[in-house]
Design a protein around this motif. Structure first.
Motif, short mmCIF file in Angstrom:
data_model
loop_
_atom_site.label_atom_id
_atom_site.label_comp_id
_atom_site.label_asym_id
_atom_site.label_seq_id
_atom_site.Cartn_x
_atom_site.Cartn_y
_atom_site.Cartn_z
N VAL A 249 0.86 -1.19 0.00
CA VAL A 249 0.00 0.00 0.00
C VAL A 249 0.89 1.24 0.00
CG1 VAL A 249 -1.86 1.23 1.17
CG2 VAL A 249 -1.78 -1.28 1.23
N LEU A 250 1.01 1.85 -1.16
CA LEU A 250 1.86 3.03 -1.31
C LEU A 250 1.00 4.29 -1.30
CD1 LEU A 250 4.24 1.63 -4.06
CD2 LEU A 250 4.41 1.41 -1.58
N ASP A 251 1.64 5.42 -1.42
CA ASP A 251 0.91 6.69 -1.40
C ASP A 251 0.26 6.93 -2.76
OD1 ASP A 251 -0.08 9.10 -0.63
OD2 ASP A 251 1.83 10.15 -0.54
N GLY A 252 -1.03 6.62 -2.86
CA GLY A 252 -1.76 6.85 -4.11
C GLY A 252 -1.86 5.67 -5.04
N ARG A 253 -1.22 4.55 -4.70
CA ARG A 253 -1.32 3.38 -5.57
C ARG A 253 -1.05 2.10 -4.79
NH1 ARG A 253 3.65 1.43 -7.69
NH2 ARG A 253 5.46 2.62 -6.95
N ILE A 254 -1.54 0.99 -5.35
CA ILE A 254 -1.32 -0.33 -4.77
C ILE A 254 -0.32 -1.07 -5.64
CG2 ILE A 254 -2.39 -2.48 -4.01
CD1 ILE A 254 -3.46 -0.06 -2.52
N ASP A 255 0.73 -1.60 -5.04
CA ASP A 255 1.77 -2.33 -5.77
C ASP A 255 1.59 -3.82 -5.50
OD1 ASP A 255 4.01 -3.35 -6.95
OD2 ASP A 255 5.45 -2.34 -5.66
N ILE A 256 1.28 -4.59 -6.56
CA ILE A 256 1.09 -6.04 -6.37
C ILE A 256 2.25 -6.83 -6.98
CG2 ILE A 256 -1.42 -5.85 -6.21
CD1 ILE A 256 -1.54 -6.98 -9.09
N THR A 257 3.41 -6.19 -7.11
CA THR A 257 4.58 -6.89 -7.65
C THR A 257 4.94 -8.08 -6.78
OG1 THR A 257 5.42 -4.79 -8.51
CG2 THR A 257 6.98 -6.62 -8.37
N ASP A 258 4.85 -7.92 -5.47
CA ASP A 258 5.20 -8.99 -4.53
C ASP A 258 4.05 -9.15 -3.53
OD1 ASP A 258 6.46 -10.85 -2.92
OD2 ASP A 258 7.74 -9.39 -1.90
N VAL A 259 3.17 -10.09 -3.81
CA VAL A 259 2.01 -10.34 -2.96
C VAL A 259 2.16 -11.71 -2.31
CG1 VAL A 259 -0.49 -10.67 -2.90
CG2 VAL A 259 0.49 -8.87 -4.32
N LYS A 260 2.03 -11.77 -1.00
CA LYS A 260 2.15 -13.02 -0.27
C LYS A 260 0.77 -13.63 -0.04
CE LYS A 260 6.41 -11.50 1.98
NZ LYS A 260 7.26 -12.26 1.04
N THR A 261 0.74 -14.86 0.42
CA THR A 261 -0.53 -15.56 0.66
C THR A 261 -0.64 -15.98 2.12
OG1 THR A 261 0.38 -17.72 0.06
CG2 THR A 261 -0.63 -16.41 -1.71
N VAL A 262 -1.87 -16.22 2.55
CA VAL A 262 -2.14 -16.68 3.91
C VAL A 262 -3.32 -17.65 3.85
CG1 VAL A 262 -3.74 -14.77 4.41
CG2 VAL A 262 -2.56 -15.91 6.30
N ARG A 263 -3.34 -18.61 4.77
CA ARG A 263 -4.44 -19.58 4.82
C ARG A 263 -5.42 -19.15 5.92
NH1 ARG A 263 -5.68 -24.35 2.71
NH2 ARG A 263 -3.69 -24.37 1.59
N ILE A 264 -6.69 -19.11 5.57
CA ILE A 264 -7.74 -18.74 6.53
C ILE A 264 -8.88 -19.75 6.46
CG2 ILE A 264 -7.21 -16.28 6.35
CD1 ILE A 264 -9.85 -16.06 4.64
N ILE A 265 -9.75 -19.70 7.45
CA ILE A 265 -10.98 -20.49 7.40
C ILE A 265 -11.91 -19.84 6.38
CG2 ILE A 265 -12.98 -21.29 8.73
CD1 ILE A 265 -11.17 -21.14 11.23
N ARG A 266 -12.42 -20.61 5.46
CA ARG A 266 -13.22 -20.08 4.36
C ARG A 266 -14.42 -19.26 4.86
NH1 ARG A 266 -13.52 -17.86 -0.48
NH2 ARG A 266 -12.75 -19.54 -1.76
#
Length: 412
Positions: A249-266
């Motif tokens: 989360v940058l100032d004025g834009r979202i950078d998805i170059t490096d996005v991680k994952t997480v496991r949650i209950i559906r």
């Protein structure tokens, strides 16, 4: 590898055979200000890590110490970062063309002085940024605990294409032609950003804002924290999904170059899920960056947010883009700085403080009317940024071909 030929290309030679010297500098504790033109200064690492020499990135030399003129940076030097917390910034190099006097080499930077009879300094900087030499740098890099580095011995062993000096100059000229075109586009981009700033200042003029109703943020939007990382659930009923963290989360834009994952209950998906139009605000960081954020554009179909990123979902009376305009304005930043909790290294805000923020609520039609010219300017900036990125890609491809010997420039 020395003397080997590629499928088409030039033989290579270790840098130690075409350099006059390689050395590091000195970094005394400096004064936290820019040096005056008649003062000695020490370059910061940021003077090099952009890949372009930035002489203004310097600190004033301490008055109680005697400078070491032998470390003064000169035109014709090639500077290379030798250590950084980010791997990609280790080994980044730039050629020094014009430089003010009395700037000293720091200890985190190598000075590479080419032998001018066989190696052009601008050519060396271009070659060091090539994919082949970048791969060599990555291969010899060492590091632990987020600090990566290369040694002088590593640098001396790097293999550089042995290109005839006349051809080196032609490659430098071709590279410079791209740089001039890119600089022209960047100049237009800077003017567009100035125009955007002027439109935003006009939209949020104090007199205009004073006429609008002001309410607590949580009366026109819902504020939620995201998923907490740690022990993750396993087994049936769970799902692994991407999530956005503070770094995205940058100032004025979202950078998805490096996005991680997480496991949650559906079944908890909706609690943490993002929707197109959600405003994301960061919880912590430097005091002047508290509450930085941008509107999520839905580029990932299913995406979550981490607990250090607040999700603000606007109701019918508030446009998320207008709210983002306000939270990033001087008034919005001032609020976050006034309520932020400051620690030694970081500052933070909590969800209660975000909910209590007083925000102006002009009529929805007026919000949209103010946003239209701003969005038009932003669309033009995005188009310009894409043109620059495309030119950079073409430039890299042309330079790689020239360095490999696959393509030769015509003799003028």
């Amino acid at each position: 590898m020395r003397g080997e030929l590629g499928a088409v290309g030039y033989p290579t030679v270790p840098l130690k055979h075409v350099l006059s010297k390689v050395e590091t500098g000195w970094s005394p504790v400096c004064e936290p200000r820019l040096p005056a033109f008649d003062e000695w200064g020490v370059l910061k690492l940021s003077a090099v890590t952009s890949g372009t020499f930035i002489a203004s990135e310097a600190k004033a030399f301490p008055r109680q110490l005697a400078p070491r003129p032998a470390y003064e940076v000169k035109a014709g030097d090639v500077l290379m970062s030798r250590a950084n917390g980010v791997k990609a910034l280790v080994g980044v190099a730039c050629a020094v063309r014009d430089v003010r006097p009395r700037l000293l080499l720091p200890d985190l930077v190598f000075r590479l002085v080419p032998d001018p009879s066989v190696l052009n300094s601008d050519f060396l900087a271009i070659a060091l940024a090539s994919l082949g030499m970048r791969g060599q740098i990555d291969a010899v890099m060492r590091g632990t605990s987020g600090q990566y580095k290369i040694s002088q011995a590593d640098v001396r062993k790097l293999e550089v294409p042995r290109v005839p000096l006349r051809e080196q100059r032609r490659i430098v000229a071709a590279h410079a032609a791209f740089e001039r075109r890119i600089a022209g586009l960047q100049g237009v981009l800077r003017k567009l950003r100035v125009a955007e700033d002027a439109l935003v200042l006009n939209a949020l003029d104090k007199e205009r804002v004073s006429r609008w109703e002001r309410v607590r943020l949580d009366s026109v939007a819902s504020v939620a924290a995201g998923v907490t990382l740690g022990s993750e659930p396993v087994g049936d009923g769970t799902v692994e999904l991407p999530y956005l963290r503070v770094a995205n989360v940058l100032d004025g834009r979202i950078d998805i170059t490096d996005v991680k994952t997480v496991r949650i209950i559906r079944s908890s998906y909706e609690r943490f899920a993002l929707r197109k139009g959600d405003l994301l605000l960061t919880e912590g960081g430097d005091l002047d960056k508290l509450g930085r954020g941008a509107v999520w554009d839905g580029r990932l179909e299913e995406c979550l947010h981490q607990n250090h990123v607040f999700r603000v979902r606007c109701g019918e009376h508030m446009s998320p883009d207008f709210l983002a305009l306000y939270t990033s304005s001087a008034q919005g930043r001032s609020y976050f700085q006034s309520v932020g909790k400051q620690t030694t290294n970081l500052a933070s805000i909590n969800s209660t403080q975000v909910k209590q923020m007083q925000v102006p609520v002009p009529p929805r039609e007026e919000q949209e009317s103010m946003l239209r010219p701003i969005q038009s300017i932003r669309d033009r900036q995005l188009s310009m940024e894409r043109q620059i990125a495309k030119l950079r890609t073409v430039q890299q491809g042309v330079v790689e071909d020239l360095l490999s010997g696959a393509v030769h420039l015509p003799v003028a």
